[in-house]
Motif scaffolding. Sequence first.
Motif, PDB file in Angstrom:
ATOM      1  N   LYS A   8       6.661   1.173  13.393  1.00 25.03           N
ATOM      2  CA  LYS A   8       6.285  -0.236  13.232  1.00 25.03           C
ATOM      3  C   LYS A   8       5.016  -0.546  14.024  1.00 25.03           C
ATOM      4  N   GLN A   9       4.885  -0.005  15.219  1.00 25.04           N
ATOM      5  CA  GLN A   9       3.657  -0.189  16.009  1.00 25.04           C
ATOM      6  C   GLN A   9       2.453   0.417  15.302  1.00 25.04           C
ATOM      7  N   TYR A  10       2.639   1.603  14.722  1.00 25.34           N
ATOM      8  CA  TYR A  10       1.574   2.304  14.007  1.00 25.34           C
ATOM      9  C   TYR A  10       1.035   1.439  12.863  1.00 25.34           C
ATOM     10  N   TYR A  11       1.940   0.879  12.050  1.00 22.54           N
ATOM     11  CA  TYR A  11       1.498   0.073  10.920  1.00 22.54           C
ATOM     12  C   TYR A  11       0.982  -1.298  11.354  1.00 22.54           C
ATOM     13  N   ALA A  12       1.482  -1.836  12.440  1.00 17.60           N
ATOM     14  CA  ALA A  12       0.912  -3.076  12.990  1.00 17.60           C
ATOM     15  C   ALA A  12      -0.530  -2.821  13.442  1.00 17.60           C
ATOM     16  N   PHE A  14      -2.494  -0.545  12.196  1.00 19.58           N
ATOM     17  CA  PHE A  14      -3.262  -0.407  10.953  1.00 19.58           C
ATOM     18  C   PHE A  14      -3.694  -1.781  10.451  1.00 19.58           C
ATOM     19  N   ASN A  15      -2.747  -2.709  10.368  1.00 23.06           N
ATOM     20  CA  ASN A  15      -3.067  -4.042   9.858  1.00 23.06           C
ATOM     21  C   ASN A  15      -4.040  -4.789  10.762  1.00 23.06           C
ATOM     22  N   ASP A  20      -7.812   2.816  17.562  1.00 24.48           N
ATOM     23  CA  ASP A  20      -7.427   3.467  18.816  1.00 24.48           C
ATOM     24  C   ASP A  20      -5.930   3.327  19.060  1.00 24.48           C
ATOM     25  N   GLY A  21      -5.381   2.180  18.706  1.00 22.10           N
ATOM     26  CA  GLY A  21      -3.939   1.988  18.834  1.00 22.10           C
ATOM     27  C   GLY A  21      -3.157   2.930  17.936  1.00 22.10           C
ATOM     28  N   MET A  22      -3.641   3.147  16.725  1.00 23.68           N
ATOM     29  CA  MET A  22      -2.998   4.101  15.818  1.00 23.68           C
ATOM     30  C   MET A  22      -3.077   5.507  16.406  1.00 23.68           C
ATOM     31  N   LEU A  23      -4.277   5.887  16.829  1.00 23.20           N
ATOM     32  CA  LEU A  23      -4.486   7.243  17.349  1.00 23.20           C
ATOM     33  C   LEU A  23      -3.627   7.511  18.573  1.00 23.20           C
ATOM     34  N   ALA A  24      -3.394   6.504  19.392  1.00 20.64           N
ATOM     35  CA  ALA A  24      -2.582   6.676  20.606  1.00 20.64           C
ATOM     36  C   ALA A  24      -1.131   7.018  20.281  1.00 20.64           C
ATOM     37  N   LEU A  25      -0.699   6.696  19.080  1.00 17.72           N
ATOM     38  CA  LEU A  25       0.682   6.970  18.680  1.00 17.72           C
ATOM     39  C   LEU A  25       0.847   8.328  18.008  1.00 17.72           C
ATOM     40  N   TYR A  57     -12.882   1.132   2.483  1.00 18.21           N
ATOM     41  CA  TYR A  57     -11.787   0.237   2.110  1.00 18.21           C
ATOM     42  C   TYR A  57     -11.509  -0.774   3.213  1.00 18.21           C
ATOM     43  N   GLU A  58     -11.045  -1.925   2.807  1.00 18.42           N
ATOM     44  CA  GLU A  58     -10.481  -2.897   3.745  1.00 18.42           C
ATOM     45  C   GLU A  58      -9.079  -3.182   3.229  1.00 18.42           C
ATOM     46  N   GLU A  59      -8.070  -2.751   3.977  1.00 17.22           N
ATOM     47  CA  GLU A  59      -6.702  -2.851   3.481  1.00 17.22           C
ATOM     48  C   GLU A  59      -5.776  -3.512   4.501  1.00 17.22           C
ATOM     49  N   THR A  60      -4.837  -4.263   3.958  1.00 20.54           N
ATOM     50  CA  THR A  60      -3.744  -4.839   4.723  1.00 20.54           C
ATOM     51  C   THR A  60      -2.459  -4.478   3.992  1.00 20.54           C
ATOM     52  N   LEU A  61      -1.439  -4.116   4.750  1.00 23.67           N
ATOM     53  CA  LEU A  61      -0.153  -3.756   4.170  1.00 23.67           C
ATOM     54  C   LEU A  61       0.816  -4.927   4.326  1.00 23.67           C
TER      55      LEU A  61
END
Length: 132
Positions: A8-12, A14-15, A20-25, A57-61
């Motif tokens: 959930k943190q990973y996808y948050a 992303f959005n 850097d937050g994604m990479l840290a996980l 791309y500019e994407e939101t999930l």
Amino acid sequence: MSSLEIVKQYYAAFNDQNWDGMLALLHSDVRHEPNQGDARIGIEKFKEFLQTMDTSYEETLTDMVFFAEPSDKKVAVEFTVNGIYKQGEEGLPEAKGQTYVLPAAAFVEITNEKISRVTTYYNLPLWISLVS
């Protein structure tokens, strides 16, 4: 932290476009299995992927639904990709700022509280029709 919380943190991240937050996980030897093409192994390859994504791309999930299994090692997530196609990629249609809404899913594996595998699935022919 549970695998579900990590994903959930990973996808948050992303959005929030918090790369850097994604990479840290991610585990240092993360295996990224895209919908098309060869798997990317390691954080450096994943960084390259993120750079391409950020450029093109500019994407939101949205509509995210998470499924965790009892061993706390794997999480599946279903979501809707809401995107803008900003810059074309080789072998894909020309980008002109087209918008798209596309169903997708991912399977995520956790090792030592880090994401060690991300496998993503979506309907590429549908995406091509949406941006063509």
